[in-house]
Scaffold this motif. Structure first.
Motif, mmCIF file in Angstrom:
data_model
loop_
_atom_site.group_PDB
_atom_site.id
_atom_site.type_symbol
_atom_site.label_atom_id
_atom_site.label_comp_id
_atom_site.label_asym_id
_atom_site.label_seq_id
_atom_site.Cartn_x
_atom_site.Cartn_y
_atom_site.Cartn_z
ATOM 1 N N LYS A 233 0.922 -1.270 0.000
ATOM 2 C CA LYS A 233 0.119 0.030 -0.020
ATOM 3 C C LYS A 233 0.900 1.263 0.139
ATOM 4 N N PHE B 285 0.397 5.241 -0.123
ATOM 5 C CA PHE B 285 -0.507 6.476 -0.032
ATOM 6 C C PHE B 285 -0.456 7.509 -1.063
ATOM 7 N N GLY B 286 -1.242 8.378 -1.301
ATOM 8 C CA GLY B 286 -1.097 9.303 -2.175
ATOM 9 C C GLY B 286 -0.132 10.242 -1.774
ATOM 10 N N ASN B 287 0.239 10.414 -0.707
ATOM 11 C CA ASN B 287 1.228 11.193 -0.485
ATOM 12 C C ASN B 287 2.907 10.670 -0.657
#
Ligand code: ADP
Ligand code: ADP
Length: 227
Positions: free
Chosen positions: A11, A13-15
Motif C-alpha cells: 500500500k 498512499f497518495g502522499n
C-alpha cells in the motif's frame, strides 16, 4: 483452504508513503492471530485492507472459502476500532442493533439478538444505558457486541483496548478469549503490546516499519498452552 489469503500486498498512499510492502499472509478459519509491531509499521493499514477499507496498490486479497453469491463483504466481517465510535444518542441495545436494522431484520428479532449479544459480552442489565453512562471498558464491550451481532466469520480489531487502564484491559482480554472460544470466529488483533499478543493469540505476526512488512510469523499456542 485459508479464510483469507494475501499475496504480495503493498500500500502506497497518495502522499508517497509506502505503508505496507509485499505482504503474504494466510488466515485460517477459527484462529486467533495478533498483528504485532511498533506504531506506524502499517498494522492498521493492513487490517483496513483486509476489511476492504482501502484497496491495496499492489497484490491481491482473496477469500477462497467465501460464497460470493450469498454474502457481501460486510456480512462476513466485524471491525472494532480503537475508539468505540458508538452513537451517543442511542442506548447500548440500539447501538448493537444497528447492523441488524441496516439489514432490515424485523425489530423484535433484532432486539432479541442484540440483547443476547450484550449478555454475551457481560452487559446484561445495561441495555437502556447510553454511551455517556458507560465506562470506557463497557463502551468497548458494546462495540465488540455490535461487531459480532451479525455473526461474522472474522473479527478484525485495531488496538481495541489501547485506551483502557490495565486492569480493565486484562478483564477484556479474558472475556474476549472466552467469547472467541465459545463463538469460534477468526480473530485478528492489532496491538503493539507484546504481552497482549502472547496472552491472546495462537499465532503472532510481527511487523517492522519503513516500509511496513512482515518479519516473523510465530506459533505461540504451544509456548503457553491453556488448561
Ligand atoms: P489515498 O492515496 O489512499 O487516497 P491519501 O494520501 O489521499 O490516501 O490520504 C487519505 C486520508 O488520510 C486523508 O484524509 C489524509 O488527511 C489522511 N492522512 C494523510 N497522511 C496521513 C498519515 N500520515 N497518517 C494518517 N492519516 C493520514
Ligand atoms: P500502525 O497501525 O502500525 O501504527 P499505520 O498503518 O497507521 O501504522 O501507518 C503506517 C504508515 O502509513 C505510517 O507511516 C503512517 O503515517 C502512514 N499512513 C497511514 N495512513 C495514511 C494515509 N491515509 N495517508 C498517508 N500515510 C498514511
Amino acid at each position: 483452504m485459508p479464510l483469507v489469503a494475501l499475496r504480495g500486498v503493498s500500500k502506497r498512499f497518495g502522499n508517497g508513503t509506502l505503508a505496507v510492502r509485499d505482504v503474504d499472509l494466510d488466515l485460517a478459519a477459527g484462529e486467533f492471530v495478533s498483528l504485532l509491531g511498533p506504531s506506524g509499521c502499517g498494522k492498521s493499514t493492513l487490517l483496513r485492507m483486509i476489511a476492504g477499507l482501502g484497496a491495496p496498490s499492489a497484490g491481491t486479497i482473496a477469500w477462497p472459502g467465501r460464497d460470493e453469491k450469498a454474502t457481501g463483504p460486510g456480512r462476513d466481517l466485524g471491525f472494532v476500532f480503537q475508539d468505540p465510535t458508538l452513537m451517543p444518542w442511542a442506548n447500548a441495545l440500539a447501538n448493537v442493533m444497528l447492523p441488524l436494522t441496516l439489514q432490515r431484520l424485523p425489530r423484535a428479532e433484532a432486539e432479541q439478538r442484540a440483547a443476547a449479544m450484550l449478555a454475551l459480552v457481560g452487559l446484561k442489565g445495561f441495555e437502556t444505558s447510553y454511551p455517556r453512562e458507560l465506562s470506557g471498558g463497557m463502551k468497548m464491550r458494546v462495540s465488540i457486541a455490535r461487531a459480532l451481532v451479525m455473526r461474522p466469520r472474522i473479527l478484525l480489531m485495531d488496538e481495541p483496548f489501547a485506551a483502557l487502564d490495565e486492569i480493565t484491559r486484562h478483564r477484556l482480554n479474558d472475556d474476549l478469549l472466552a467469547l472467541w472460544a465459545q463463538e469460534r470466529f477468526t480473530a485478528v488483533f492489532v496491538t503493539h503490546s507484546v504481552f497482549e499478543s502472547v496472552y491472546l493469540s495462537q499465532r503472532i505476526v510481527v511487523m517492522a516499519a519503513r516500509p511496513g512488512r512482515i518479519i516473523a510469523d510465530l506459533p505461540v499456542a504451544a509456548a503457553y498452552p491453556r488448561d
